[in-house]
Design a protein around this motif. Structure first.
Motif, PDB file in Angstrom:
ATOM      1  N   VAL A  74       0.859  -1.176   0.000  1.00  0.00           N
ATOM      2  CA  VAL A  74       0.000   0.000   0.000  1.00  0.00           C
ATOM      3  C   VAL A  74       0.901   1.234   0.000  1.00  0.00           C
ATOM      4  O   VAL A  74       1.975   1.228   0.596  1.00  0.00           O
ATOM      5  CB  VAL A  74      -0.955   0.007   1.218  1.00  0.00           C
ATOM      6  CG1 VAL A  74      -0.195   0.029   2.521  1.00  0.00           C
ATOM      7  CG2 VAL A  74      -1.934   1.167   1.155  1.00  0.00           C
ATOM      8  N   VAL A  75       0.470   2.274  -0.719  1.00  0.00           N
ATOM      9  CA  VAL A  75       1.188   3.543  -0.730  1.00  0.00           C
ATOM     10  C   VAL A  75       0.331   4.552   0.021  1.00  0.00           C
ATOM     11  O   VAL A  75      -0.811   4.810  -0.354  1.00  0.00           O
ATOM     12  CB  VAL A  75       1.462   4.031  -2.173  1.00  0.00           C
ATOM     13  CG1 VAL A  75       2.181   5.371  -2.152  1.00  0.00           C
ATOM     14  CG2 VAL A  75       2.265   2.997  -2.942  1.00  0.00           C
ATOM     15  N   VAL A  76       0.888   5.095   1.106  1.00  0.00           N
ATOM     16  CA  VAL A  76       0.178   6.058   1.957  1.00  0.00           C
ATOM     17  C   VAL A  76       0.789   7.436   1.743  1.00  0.00           C
ATOM     18  O   VAL A  76       2.008   7.599   1.787  1.00  0.00           O
ATOM     19  CB  VAL A  76       0.274   5.660   3.451  1.00  0.00           C
ATOM     20  CG1 VAL A  76      -0.420   6.679   4.321  1.00  0.00           C
ATOM     21  CG2 VAL A  76      -0.295   4.275   3.665  1.00  0.00           C
ATOM     22  N   VAL A  77      -0.079   8.431   1.526  1.00  0.00           N
ATOM     23  CA  VAL A  77       0.361   9.815   1.377  1.00  0.00           C
ATOM     24  C   VAL A  77      -0.012  10.561   2.649  1.00  0.00           C
ATOM     25  O   VAL A  77      -1.176  10.566   3.051  1.00  0.00           O
ATOM     26  CB  VAL A  77      -0.312  10.487   0.149  1.00  0.00           C
ATOM     27  CG1 VAL A  77       0.112  11.939   0.042  1.00  0.00           C
ATOM     28  CG2 VAL A  77       0.020   9.729  -1.122  1.00  0.00           C
ATOM     29  N   ASP A  78       0.996  11.181   3.302  1.00  0.00           N
ATOM     30  CA  ASP A  78       0.724  11.903   4.543  1.00  0.00           C
ATOM     31  C   ASP A  78       0.272  13.331   4.250  1.00  0.00           C
ATOM     32  O   ASP A  78       0.179  13.743   3.094  1.00  0.00           O
ATOM     33  CB  ASP A  78       1.936  11.877   5.471  1.00  0.00           C
ATOM     34  CG  ASP A  78       3.161  12.558   4.884  1.00  0.00           C
ATOM     35  OD1 ASP A  78       3.013  13.378   3.949  1.00  0.00           O
ATOM     36  OD2 ASP A  78       4.268  12.285   5.363  1.00  0.00           O
ATOM     37  N   SER A  79       0.004  14.104   5.291  1.00  0.00           N
ATOM     38  CA  SER A  79      -0.530  15.462   5.127  1.00  0.00           C
ATOM     39  C   SER A  79       0.456  16.414   4.456  1.00  0.00           C
ATOM     40  O   SER A  79       0.059  17.431   3.899  1.00  0.00           O
ATOM     41  CB  SER A  79      -0.954  16.024   6.479  1.00  0.00           C
ATOM     42  OG  SER A  79       0.161  16.080   7.345  1.00  0.00           O
ATOM     43  N   MET A  80       1.732  16.090   4.497  1.00  0.00           N
ATOM     44  CA  MET A  80       2.753  16.928   3.863  1.00  0.00           C
ATOM     45  C   MET A  80       2.996  16.530   2.406  1.00  0.00           C
ATOM     46  O   MET A  80       3.809  17.133   1.735  1.00  0.00           O
ATOM     47  CB  MET A  80       4.070  16.825   4.648  1.00  0.00           C
ATOM     48  CG  MET A  80       3.948  17.213   6.118  1.00  0.00           C
ATOM     49  SD  MET A  80       3.480  18.919   6.343  1.00  0.00           S
ATOM     50  CE  MET A  80       5.004  19.703   5.992  1.00  0.00           C
ATOM     51  N   GLY A  81       2.322  15.487   1.951  1.00  0.00           N
ATOM     52  CA  GLY A  81       2.472  15.045   0.564  1.00  0.00           C
ATOM     53  C   GLY A  81       3.521  13.964   0.370  1.00  0.00           C
ATOM     54  O   GLY A  81       3.753  13.525  -0.753  1.00  0.00           O
ATOM     55  N   GLY A  82       4.160  13.539   1.448  1.00  0.00           N
ATOM     56  CA  GLY A  82       5.166  12.486   1.342  1.00  0.00           C
ATOM     57  C   GLY A  82       4.519  11.120   1.170  1.00  0.00           C
ATOM     58  O   GLY A  82       3.514  10.819   1.805  1.00  0.00           O
ATOM     59  N   GLU A  83       5.084  10.324   0.298  1.00  0.00           N
ATOM     60  CA  GLU A  83       4.558   8.980   0.041  1.00  0.00           C
ATOM     61  C   GLU A  83       5.416   7.934   0.737  1.00  0.00           C
ATOM     62  O   GLU A  83       6.632   8.021   0.722  1.00  0.00           O
ATOM     63  CB  GLU A  83       4.546   8.686  -1.458  1.00  0.00           C
ATOM     64  CG  GLU A  83       3.607   9.545  -2.245  1.00  0.00           C
ATOM     65  CD  GLU A  83       3.578   9.180  -3.723  1.00  0.00           C
ATOM     66  OE1 GLU A  83       4.164   8.140  -4.111  1.00  0.00           O
ATOM     67  OE2 GLU A  83       2.972   9.932  -4.489  1.00  0.00           O
TER      68      GLU A  83
END
Length: 124
Positions: A74-83
């Motif tokens: 799974v690829v998760v994107v955080d609130s700062m846009g980092g994957e």
């Protein structure tokens, strides 16, 4: 002498059997956990509405949305846009919701109530 040798061999075989049984039990547990995490993530779907909180086996947490999910990772994107790409085998627990699914549920429930009220009103 022969009895001692035979006893030693039997003891080693029993120990080996117990070790194999214990190892296969923990491997089976890990496989079930991985499958549960994978299933829950795939149910969420992808996109900014698929919010997720993922706890990893090393104790860290990821929070964001699911950008991509396939059979292995799974690829998760955080609130700062980092994957961050996470193999399902590294995940321990998943919490998430999909806002679109909630909206459809609420709209469906309201439509159901309106239909029931219309039918009840038409009967009067």
């Amino acid at each position: 002498m022969l009895k001692k040798l035979f006893s030693g061999i039997v003891a080693v075989l029993i120990f080996n059997l117990a070790t194999v049984a214990f190892a296969s039990g923990s491997t089976e547990k890990e496989a079930k956990l991985t499958e549960k995490v994978r299933t829950n993530i795939l149910k969420l779907g992808t996109g900014p509405d698929a919010k997720i909180e993922l706890k990893l086996k090393d104790g860290s947490k990821l929070k964001g949305y699911v950008k991509e999910a396939d059979e292995n990772k799974v690829v998760v994107v955080d609130s700062m846009g980092g994957e961050t790409t996470v193999p399902y085998s590294n995940a321990k627990q998943v919490k998430g919701n999909n806002l679109n699914k909630r909206v459809f549920f609420v709209v469906g429930f309201v439509a159901f109530l309106l239909i029931v009220l219309l039918i009840a009103g038409a009967g009067s």
